[in-house]
Design a protein around this motif. Sequence first.
Motif, short mmCIF file in Angstrom:
data_model
loop_
_atom_site.label_atom_id
_atom_site.label_comp_id
_atom_site.label_asym_id
_atom_site.label_seq_id
_atom_site.Cartn_x
_atom_site.Cartn_y
_atom_site.Cartn_z
N LEU A 26 -10.82 -7.46 16.88
CA LEU A 26 -11.77 -6.85 17.80
C LEU A 26 -11.16 -6.75 19.20
O LEU A 26 -11.28 -5.71 19.86
N VAL A 30 -10.61 -3.21 21.22
CA VAL A 30 -11.13 -2.99 22.57
C VAL A 30 -9.98 -2.63 23.51
O VAL A 30 -10.10 -1.72 24.33
N GLY A 50 -14.60 -1.46 15.62
CA GLY A 50 -15.01 -2.51 16.55
C GLY A 50 -16.43 -2.98 16.29
O GLY A 50 -16.71 -4.19 16.32
#
Length: 82
Positions: A26, A30, A50
Amino acid sequence: MTENNQTAPNPESLDGLSYEEAREQLVAVVGRLEAGGASLEESLALWERGEALAKRCEDWLEGARKRLATARDASSDGGTPA
């Protein structure tokens, strides 16, 4: 998450991820989104990945909360966890 051409693997592949693995992936997703430069299609795929990773992390945390609550309840009752 290693850099490769497959930005949004099949969501079923999330089932085997530990919390730490999901969180690490994740963070990488990002970072790629924040860096910009991805096509719209790739950005959407990253966003979807995500979201799925965030849900996987939430599921892990919720499971941990339940286990802690069960252990806490059992110890306050003087019994052993079920």
